[in-house]
Design a protein around this motif. Structure first.
Motif, PDB file in Angstrom:
ATOM      1  N   GLY A 167       0.814  -1.210   0.000  1.00  0.00           N
ATOM      2  CA  GLY A 167       0.000   0.000   0.000  1.00  0.00           C
ATOM      3  C   GLY A 167       0.850   1.264   0.000  1.00  0.00           C
ATOM      4  O   GLY A 167       0.590   2.209  -0.758  1.00  0.00           O
ATOM      5  N   VAL A 168       1.877   1.280   0.858  1.00  0.00           N
ATOM      6  CA  VAL A 168       2.781   2.435   0.900  1.00  0.00           C
ATOM      7  C   VAL A 168       3.514   2.576  -0.433  1.00  0.00           C
ATOM      8  O   VAL A 168       3.675   3.694  -0.956  1.00  0.00           O
ATOM      9  CB  VAL A 168       3.803   2.286   2.046  1.00  0.00           C
ATOM     10  N   GLY A 169       3.914   1.448  -1.001  1.00  0.00           N
ATOM     11  CA  GLY A 169       4.602   1.480  -2.289  1.00  0.00           C
ATOM     12  C   GLY A 169       3.702   1.976  -3.406  1.00  0.00           C
ATOM     13  O   GLY A 169       4.172   2.643  -4.338  1.00  0.00           O
ATOM     14  N   ALA A 170       2.407   1.654  -3.333  1.00  0.00           N
ATOM     15  CA  ALA A 170       1.473   2.119  -4.353  1.00  0.00           C
ATOM     16  C   ALA A 170       1.313   3.637  -4.305  1.00  0.00           C
ATOM     17  O   ALA A 170       1.060   4.279  -5.331  1.00  0.00           O
ATOM     18  CB  ALA A 170       0.118   1.438  -4.158  1.00  0.00           C
ATOM     19  N   ILE A 171       1.467   4.217  -3.126  1.00  0.00           N
ATOM     20  CA  ILE A 171       1.321   5.663  -2.961  1.00  0.00           C
ATOM     21  C   ILE A 171       2.621   6.404  -3.262  1.00  0.00           C
ATOM     22  O   ILE A 171       2.644   7.377  -4.027  1.00  0.00           O
ATOM     23  CB  ILE A 171       0.849   5.988  -1.529  1.00  0.00           C
ATOM     24  N   LEU A 172       3.723   5.946  -2.659  1.00  0.00           N
ATOM     25  CA  LEU A 172       5.005   6.649  -2.767  1.00  0.00           C
ATOM     26  C   LEU A 172       5.934   6.051  -3.816  1.00  0.00           C
ATOM     27  O   LEU A 172       6.980   6.637  -4.126  1.00  0.00           O
ATOM     28  CB  LEU A 172       5.715   6.650  -1.405  1.00  0.00           C
ATOM     29  N   GLY A 173       5.592   4.873  -4.323  1.00  0.00           N
ATOM     30  CA  GLY A 173       6.464   4.198  -5.281  1.00  0.00           C
ATOM     31  C   GLY A 173       7.231   3.079  -4.601  1.00  0.00           C
ATOM     32  O   GLY A 173       7.674   3.214  -3.454  1.00  0.00           O
ATOM     33  N   LEU A 174       7.394   1.977  -5.298  1.00  0.00           N
ATOM     34  CA  LEU A 174       8.071   0.819  -4.713  1.00  0.00           C
ATOM     35  C   LEU A 174       9.554   1.055  -4.475  1.00  0.00           C
ATOM     36  O   LEU A 174      10.196   0.322  -3.717  1.00  0.00           O
ATOM     37  CB  LEU A 174       7.898  -0.406  -5.618  1.00  0.00           C
ATOM     38  N   ALA A 178      13.411   1.376  -0.331  1.00  0.00           N
ATOM     39  CA  ALA A 178      13.715   0.003  -0.772  1.00  0.00           C
ATOM     40  C   ALA A 178      12.550  -0.956  -0.533  1.00  0.00           C
ATOM     41  O   ALA A 178      12.763  -2.136  -0.233  1.00  0.00           O
ATOM     42  CB  ALA A 178      14.968  -0.504  -0.079  1.00  0.00           C
ATOM     43  N   ILE A 179      11.294  -0.476  -0.721  1.00  0.00           N
ATOM     44  CA  ILE A 179      10.128  -1.327  -0.482  1.00  0.00           C
ATOM     45  C   ILE A 179      10.119  -2.530  -1.416  1.00  0.00           C
ATOM     46  O   ILE A 179       9.794  -3.663  -1.009  1.00  0.00           O
ATOM     47  CB  ILE A 179       8.827  -0.503  -0.640  1.00  0.00           C
ATOM     48  N   LYS A 180      10.488  -2.314  -2.660  1.00  0.00           N
ATOM     49  CA  LYS A 180      10.501  -3.409  -3.630  1.00  0.00           C
ATOM     50  C   LYS A 180      11.437  -4.528  -3.187  1.00  0.00           C
ATOM     51  O   LYS A 180      11.082  -5.721  -3.215  1.00  0.00           O
ATOM     52  CB  LYS A 180      10.932  -2.872  -4.995  1.00  0.00           C
ATOM     53  N   LEU A 181      12.635  -4.152  -2.754  1.00  0.00           N
ATOM     54  CA  LEU A 181      13.603  -5.142  -2.287  1.00  0.00           C
ATOM     55  C   LEU A 181      13.143  -5.791  -0.985  1.00  0.00           C
ATOM     56  O   LEU A 181      13.316  -6.992  -0.782  1.00  0.00           O
ATOM     57  CB  LEU A 181      14.971  -4.478  -2.094  1.00  0.00           C
ATOM     58  N   THR A 182      12.543  -5.001  -0.106  1.00  0.00           N
ATOM     59  CA  THR A 182      12.059  -5.529   1.172  1.00  0.00           C
ATOM     60  C   THR A 182      10.991  -6.591   0.963  1.00  0.00           C
ATOM     61  O   THR A 182      11.018  -7.656   1.591  1.00  0.00           O
ATOM     62  CB  THR A 182      11.512  -4.387   2.043  1.00  0.00           C
TER      63      THR A 182
END
Length: 416
Positions: A167-174, A178-182
């Motif tokens: 959800g956070v990645g959808a708002i701020l970007g993955l 490092a949300i994508k890597l996480t």
């Protein structure tokens, strides 16, 4: 987390050291040569290095105390934040930004959305540990009466944390923090935790040991089969590619841990003519005074033979063997053990200093970097990579030793 350094699981440190050395080797390849990403060696390294780190981080949660109240949760959050995010801030802004003048590390917005340009691993492991810690706290409070219920609640909360990150990645970007890597590495952390819960029980029975050996063998075959046919690093980020990469890396990590446990945990007995071997062979049967007599007898035999020339005395790793006897194979076994111990100590050192090596190796890499593009798959490329890797590790050891001499630098830079 172990309470005392003496109680550390040395095999875990050895595996962490292997992972850290793979990181440095991979960066040595990409930093001083071109097209190294297409090599089979890089495919091996990339499939193991960070997944192995994350897997080990999940495994060592077995040594942590349960988080049963709000005070314990606060201590957990504070301790993990200081351990991970303080070094990230100091090394990013102070060391890389101010001291080395890398402007990208002083631009907070750029850094937060481009964590993979710096110390993204610390941000990822902090985020995962926060989600896992909160999930453990909730599971401890809601699942006291049942171990199964506790595990189900923990997994549910852990998955909810992953959904929150999406959800956070959808708002701020993955790419933010490092949300994508996480998200990619969170399953590895949980897999390590899960194995840690059943590891000791499995080893207590012969059936359990056979199951572990079978799983390790299957994982090794699967891992080798895939990396021989696919370049995992160069695959796209489609759903199939992500699943294949994750499954292959998990299989590789399981295989490497299982095979290395056999190498670094095996014990060999030796029996040579030296005092150390004689004393060691009877230490459980004789008293201290008798041990001294046995040692003195061994010394007198060696001295007598050396004096009267009744056979050449050969020194194998500090233990003497009679050159005319059949002891040389046994002493060669001891040489092998000594060398294996030295290799284990090297990996052990790299594991204990893995954070420090991770923080500083990027600053020391590319020392041998040539102004001319050199292909990795060439004699020059191999020599350049090997020299850069060896020099980087050596300089890391020297810098760590020097920083350890100053209390302030040691604390500020988080040197252990």
């Amino acid at each position: 987390m172990q309470a005392k350094a003496d109680n550390r699981n040395q095999f875990v440190d050895i595996m962490r050291g292997i992972a850290m050395l793979l990181v440095v080797l991979g960066h040595s390849m990409t930093g001083c040569t071109v097209d190294s990403q297409r090599s089979f060696l890089f495919n091996i390294i990339w499939s193991l290095q960070m997944p192995l780190f994350i897997l080990i981080s999940g495994y060592v949660t077995k040594y942590s105390r349960p988080i049963s109240d709000g005070k314990g949760l606060w201590k957990y959050v504070k301790r993990r934040t200081v351990a991970y995010m303080l070094p990230w801030a100091v090394w990013s802004f102070v060391v890389r930004g101010i001291i080395f003048g890398e402007n990208g590390f002083l631009n907070v917005k750029h850094l937060l959305w481009n964590m993979d340009s710096g110390y993204w691993f610390l941000a990822t492991i902090w985020t995962i540990s926060m989600i896992f810690g909160i999930a453990s706290f909730i599971a401890e409070r809601l699942g006291k009466e049942s171990v199964l219920k506790k595990q189900i609640v923990l997994l549910g909360c852990y998955l909810a944390g992953m959904v929150l990150l999406v959800g956070v990645g959808a708002i701020l970007g993955l790419s933010f923090f490092a949300i994508k890597l996480t998200l990619y590495y969170m399953p590895f952390y949980y897999a390590g935790f899960l194995y840690g819960q059943f590891d000791d029980r499995m080893k207590e029975s012969e059936i359990g040991k056979k199951i572990i050996d079978s799983v390790v063998a299957i994982c090794f075959v699967v891992w080798l089969f895939v990396i021989l046919r696919f370049s995992l690093y160069e695959m796209s980020d489609g759903g199939f590619a992500i699943i294949l990469r994750a499954a292959t890396s998990l299989a590789g990590c399981i295989a490497v841990c299982g095979l290395c446990r056999g190498i670094f945990s095996s014990k060999m007995g030796t029996s040579c003519m030296g005092r150390r071997a004689l004393v060691g062979s009877v230490s459980h049967a004789l008293s201290a005074s008798q041990l001294d007599q046995v040692g003195q007898s061994a010394d007198s035999v060696q001295s007598s033979r050396a004096k009267h020339g009744s056979g050449q005395l050969l020194d194998y790793g500090g233990t003497y063997c009679d050159g005319n006897s059949d002891d040389k194979p046994k002493c060669r076994d001891e040489i092998y053990i000594n060398r294996k111990e030295k290799v284990s100590e090297f990996f052990l050192w790299a594991g204990k200093q893995s954070l420090e090596i991770y923080m500083m190796h990027g600053l020391l890499l590319n020392i041998f970097k040539s102004s001319v593009a050199i292909q990795f798959s060439s004699i020059e490329g191999y020599l350049l990579t090997a020299g850069n890797f060896a020099l980087t590790i050596g300089l890391c050891a020297v810098v760590i030793r020097l920083l350890n001499q100053n209390f302030v630098l040691k604390k500020v830079l988080n040197i252990r």
